[in-house]
Design a protein around this motif. Structure first.
Motif, short mmCIF file in Angstrom:
data_model
loop_
_atom_site.label_atom_id
_atom_site.label_comp_id
_atom_site.label_asym_id
_atom_site.label_seq_id
_atom_site.Cartn_x
_atom_site.Cartn_y
_atom_site.Cartn_z
N LEU A 148 0.86 -1.17 0.00
CA LEU A 148 0.00 0.00 0.00
C LEU A 148 0.91 1.23 0.00
N GLN A 149 0.98 1.88 -1.14
CA GLN A 149 1.74 3.12 -1.26
C GLN A 149 0.83 4.26 -0.82
N MET A 150 1.25 4.97 0.20
CA MET A 150 0.43 6.04 0.74
C MET A 150 1.16 7.37 0.58
N ASN A 151 0.45 8.34 0.03
CA ASN A 151 1.02 9.66 -0.24
C ASN A 151 0.17 10.75 0.39
N SER A 152 0.74 11.94 0.46
CA SER A 152 0.01 13.12 0.93
C SER A 152 -0.67 12.86 2.27
N PHE A 153 0.09 12.38 3.22
CA PHE A 153 -0.46 12.07 4.54
C PHE A 153 -1.07 13.28 5.21
N LYS A 154 -2.15 12.98 5.95
CA LYS A 154 -2.80 13.98 6.79
C LYS A 154 -2.71 13.50 8.24
N PRO A 155 -2.76 14.41 9.20
CA PRO A 155 -2.70 13.98 10.60
C PRO A 155 -3.76 12.94 10.96
N GLU A 156 -4.93 13.03 10.35
CA GLU A 156 -6.00 12.08 10.64
C GLU A 156 -5.75 10.69 10.08
N ASP A 157 -4.68 10.50 9.34
CA ASP A 157 -4.29 9.18 8.86
C ASP A 157 -3.56 8.37 9.93
N THR A 158 -3.27 9.00 11.06
CA THR A 158 -2.59 8.30 12.14
C THR A 158 -3.41 7.12 12.64
N GLY A 159 -2.75 6.00 12.86
CA GLY A 159 -3.43 4.82 13.37
C GLY A 159 -2.60 3.58 13.18
N VAL A 160 -3.18 2.46 13.55
CA VAL A 160 -2.56 1.16 13.30
C VAL A 160 -3.13 0.63 11.99
N TYR A 161 -2.25 0.24 11.12
CA TYR A 161 -2.64 -0.27 9.80
C TYR A 161 -2.51 -1.79 9.79
N TYR A 162 -3.57 -2.43 9.35
CA TYR A 162 -3.62 -3.88 9.31
C TYR A 162 -3.86 -4.36 7.88
N CYS A 163 -3.26 -5.47 7.52
CA CYS A 163 -3.68 -6.14 6.31
C CYS A 163 -4.47 -7.38 6.71
N ALA A 164 -5.35 -7.77 5.81
CA ALA A 164 -6.24 -8.89 6.07
C ALA A 164 -6.37 -9.72 4.81
#
Length: 125
Positions: free
Chosen positions: A81-97
């Motif tokens: 998962l390529q993630m760009n242009s982060f925002k503060p609200e993107d903070t968290g624990v990221y899980y794959c399933a």
């Protein structure tokens, strides 16, 4: 037994980028879907993106559409998962399933049978 190992999280500034990896093992052939989820503090787990194995179809939540890209390397049995242009609200624990089904929509968490341990992403403003 399917096992998933996420990596690539960390501290990133707003506007920055990260690439998360999800390495899968113990999977069988057939229709498969891998999804990425985020759980922010005090909030429910939110589906972000998923990819289907049969045709590589991809799906995104509105919150990440245009910023994130999901992709797979079948030889390595790994989804990114390529993630760009982060925002503060993107903070968290990221899980794959992982689930044995054909992805035709952005599948909710109850559709998946196996989960990784999660990787923390913290976005500083």
């Amino acid at each position: 037994e399917v096992q998933l190992v996420e990596s690539g999280g960390g501290l990133v500034r707003a506007g920055g980028s990260l690439r998360l990896s999800c390495a899968a093992s113990g999977t069988n052939r057939g229709d498969r879907a891998i999804g990425w989820f985020r759980q922010a503090p005090g909030k429910e787990r939110e589906e972000l993106s998923c990819i289907g194995s049969s045709d590589g179809s991809t799906y995104y939540a509105d919150s990440v559409k245009g910023r994130d890209t999901i992709s797979s390397d079948n030889a390595k049995n790994t989804v990114y998962l390529q993630m760009n242009s982060f925002k503060p609200e993107d903070t968290g624990v990221y899980y794959c399933a992982f689930g044995y089904f054909a992805a035709t929509i952005l599948a909710p968490f109850r559709e998946y049978d196996y989960w990784g341990q999660g990787t923390q992403v913290t976005v500083s403003s």
